[in-house]
Design an enzyme around this catalytic site. Structure first.
Site, PDB file in Angstrom:
ATOM      1  N   GLU A  21      -0.280  -0.249  -2.748  1.00 31.47           N
ATOM      2  CA  GLU A  21       0.968   0.460  -2.483  1.00 31.47           C
ATOM      3  C   GLU A  21       2.142  -0.508  -2.519  1.00 31.47           C
ATOM      4  O   GLU A  21       2.062  -1.624  -1.992  1.00 31.47           O
ATOM      5  CB  GLU A  21       0.920   1.143  -1.114  1.00 31.47           C
ATOM      6  CG  GLU A  21       2.226   1.847  -0.751  1.00 31.47           C
ATOM      7  CD  GLU A  21       2.209   2.525   0.607  1.00 31.47           C
ATOM      8  OE1 GLU A  21       3.063   3.390   0.839  1.00 31.47           O
ATOM      9  OE2 GLU A  21       1.333   2.178   1.432  1.00 31.47           O
ATOM     10  N   ASP A  30       3.439  11.976   1.621  1.00 31.59           N
ATOM     11  CA  ASP A  30       3.276  11.259   2.883  1.00 31.59           C
ATOM     12  C   ASP A  30       3.819  12.142   3.997  1.00 31.59           C
ATOM     13  O   ASP A  30       5.026  12.381   4.080  1.00 31.59           O
ATOM     14  CB  ASP A  30       4.035   9.929   2.824  1.00 31.59           C
ATOM     15  CG  ASP A  30       3.827   9.076   4.062  1.00 31.59           C
ATOM     16  OD1 ASP A  30       3.251   9.577   5.053  1.00 31.59           O
ATOM     17  OD2 ASP A  30       4.257   7.907   4.058  1.00 31.59           O
ATOM     18  N   GLU A  64      -3.054   4.666   8.201  1.00 27.28           N
ATOM     19  CA  GLU A  64      -1.926   3.745   8.375  1.00 27.28           C
ATOM     20  C   GLU A  64      -1.718   3.372   9.833  1.00 27.28           C
ATOM     21  O   GLU A  64      -1.406   2.227  10.156  1.00 27.28           O
ATOM     22  CB  GLU A  64      -0.671   4.403   7.801  1.00 27.28           C
ATOM     23  CG  GLU A  64       0.633   3.675   8.076  1.00 27.28           C
ATOM     24  CD  GLU A  64       1.837   4.432   7.539  1.00 27.28           C
ATOM     25  OE1 GLU A  64       2.945   4.195   8.044  1.00 27.28           O
ATOM     26  OE2 GLU A  64       1.671   5.264   6.616  1.00 27.28           O
ATOM     27  N   HIS A  68      -2.120   0.234   3.515  1.00 29.59           N
ATOM     28  CA  HIS A  68      -0.714   0.580   3.635  1.00 29.59           C
ATOM     29  C   HIS A  68       0.137  -0.614   3.218  1.00 29.59           C
ATOM     30  O   HIS A  68      -0.193  -1.753   3.501  1.00 29.59           O
ATOM     31  CB  HIS A  68      -0.407   0.972   5.084  1.00 29.59           C
ATOM     32  CG  HIS A  68       1.015   1.299   5.346  1.00 29.59           C
ATOM     33  ND1 HIS A  68       1.816   0.548   6.169  1.00 29.59           N
ATOM     34  CD2 HIS A  68       1.798   2.302   4.870  1.00 29.59           C
ATOM     35  CE1 HIS A  68       3.030   1.074   6.218  1.00 29.59           C
ATOM     36  NE2 HIS A  68       3.040   2.137   5.440  1.00 29.59           N
ATOM     37  N   ASP A  95      -3.162  -0.771   7.652  1.00 26.32           N
ATOM     38  CA  ASP A  95      -2.076  -1.741   7.484  1.00 26.32           C
ATOM     39  C   ASP A  95      -2.547  -3.050   8.099  1.00 26.32           C
ATOM     40  O   ASP A  95      -2.847  -3.102   9.292  1.00 26.32           O
ATOM     41  CB  ASP A  95      -0.806  -1.251   8.168  1.00 26.32           C
ATOM     42  CG  ASP A  95       0.398  -2.139   7.870  1.00 26.32           C
ATOM     43  OD1 ASP A  95       0.328  -3.362   8.182  1.00 26.32           O
ATOM     44  OD2 ASP A  95       1.397  -1.640   7.334  1.00 26.32           O
ATOM     45  N   GLU A 143      -1.326  12.719   2.557  1.00 26.93           N
ATOM     46  CA  GLU A 143      -1.511  11.523   3.392  1.00 26.93           C
ATOM     47  C   GLU A 143      -1.046  11.737   4.828  1.00 26.93           C
ATOM     48  O   GLU A 143       0.029  12.284   5.067  1.00 26.93           O
ATOM     49  CB  GLU A 143      -0.743  10.359   2.775  1.00 26.93           C
ATOM     50  CG  GLU A 143      -0.808   9.067   3.592  1.00 26.93           C
ATOM     51  CD  GLU A 143      -0.197   7.893   2.847  1.00 26.93           C
ATOM     52  OE1 GLU A 143       0.458   7.060   3.498  1.00 26.93           O
ATOM     53  OE2 GLU A 143      -0.375   7.796   1.615  1.00 26.93           O
TER      54      GLU A 143
END
Length: 398
Positions: free
Chosen positions: A342, A217, A272, A322, A295, A244
């Protein structure tokens, strides 16, 4: 059968609260989530060690509560804090009071286009997302149905998770299918930082073995040259599964180039910090990534996530939201192109599985051996309750 007229929305309330939960970056000292993680601000040495130093946790959590005229309450949590609370109470509430929660499409349209001149993404869409999630929670409670039933029902019997945190080796022991590490060193730390990133990843690979997914990430911190070099070394030397959010979310052209530059087999993922169907259309039409990661608390809520997910399905793009606890679980369980989910490891270590949005949510399911059964979501709405013992503050009562 006669049409059932649902109770109308009578009250709209927006609260703020500090400390963990939906604003998962708002943690105490010593937490892995704030330990020298690469960010766009890492070019400035004084903001390199801690994300809180540049204000990542300045807003806090937004809690949106909608009360129907029969007393039923739907609620949701996301980020946005006091500015978002102002938007909800002073602007968005006019599209809610006196309306049926079943009118979520019209309500979303009015909230979005009435704020478009100062919104479109970011804080305003966070506020809209919080309202939309509260609408779905209220609708589920009034209908006595879990949200995932209203979205079409489960397409599998359980959710399978990868874990995000500093200890993928422990995530493997706990039964997760993969572990996503934060990248610690960005371009400003030069080739030495790149070597350290690869050394960290190689160490984790040696602990986890060859068959466990490892991901990085990068939290919007890299440039195209650094991201390309990192991707190739991480793939060649450590068998990285995906890289990511390597670049700024506005750099669609850079992502398209990174996807072309990346070694064949390595996945490029992002989204995200993207919002709405239009932002995700850009990512997909420009072939910026292999997996989109909206998200649901930031991209526009469930109402918008359905549109994003349908477009992704039509394009053959995988969508893995997300981490946003129950708000994404109820969606992922209903979609074939969301095959896993996740889980953010919010234990400071992180060495234990703890509820992601504690202490704000009560009854939040957590993975056991990396899985949650669909039946664990079988409660009305999103299946959680608001913890009334936390210090809720309502800054802008109508």
């Amino acid at each position: 059968m006669p049409v059932v007229n649902l109770p109308k929305i009578k009250h709209v309330r927006a609260f703020t609260v500090r400390g963990g939960g939906a604003d998962y970056h708002d943690q105490g000292a010593g937490h892995w989530i704030d330990d020298h993680i690469a960010t766009p601000m890492a070019r400035y040495p004084e903001y390199r060690q801690s994300r809180q130093s540049f204000g990542i946790n300045v807003l806090g959590t937004l809690v949106v509560e909608l009360e129907a005229d029969d007393g039923t309450i739907g609620f949701a949590v996301t980020t946005g804090g006091e500015p978002a609370a102002f938007i909800v109470e002073k602007h968005l509430s006019r599209f809610l009071v006196g309306r049926s929660p079943a009118d979520y499409e019209k309500i979303w349209d009015q909230m979005y286009f009435s704020t478009q001149y100062y919104g479109r993404k970011g804080l305003v869409v966070n506020a809209i997302s919080g309202v939309d999630l509260a609408l779905w929670d209220l609708l589920g409670k009034l209908r006595q149905e879990p949200v995932y039933h209203m979205l079409g029902g489960a397409v599998r019997d359980e959710l399978q998770f990868y874990a995000t945190g500093a200890r993928p080796d422990i995530a493997k022991e706990l039964g997760f299918i993969g572990g996503k590490l934060p990248l610690h060193h960005g371009p400003a730390e030069g080739i030495e930082g790149l070597h350290k990133n690869i050394a960290d990843l190689a160490e984790m690979r040696s602990r986890c073995g060859d068959d466990f997914w490892l991901m990085l990430d990068c939290w919007m911190s890299l440039d195209i040259d650094y991201a390309t070099r990192l991707a190739h070394r991480a793939w060649d030397e450590c068998g990285l599964k995906w890289i990511e959010e390597a670049l700024s979310p506005d750099d669609y052209w850079g992502y398209a180039q990174l996807k072309k530059n990346a070694p064949k087999g390595l996945l490029v993922t992002t989204g995200e910090h993207e919002a709405t169907r239009w932002g995700f259309r850009m990512l997909m039409d420009m072939e910026c990534c292999d997996i989109i990661q909206p998200d649901v608390g930031w991209c526009g809520g469930v109402t918008e996530l359905m549109k994003i997910g349908a477009y992704a399905d039509s394009k053959g793009v995988m969508m893995v939201p997300h981490g946003s606890s129950v708000y994404s679980y109820h969606f992922v369980i209903t979609r074939h192109n969301s095959p896993f989910a996740e889980f953010l490891m919010m234990h400071p270590g992180p060495t234990e599985v703890v509820p992601m949005f504690a202490p704000q949510l009560l009854g939040e399911p957590v993975p056991v051996r990396g899985k949650i059964r669909a039946s664990e979501l079988d409660k009305p709405g999103f299946g959680v309750e608001l913890n009334r013992d936390i210090a809720l503050h309502r800054p802008y009562p109508n």
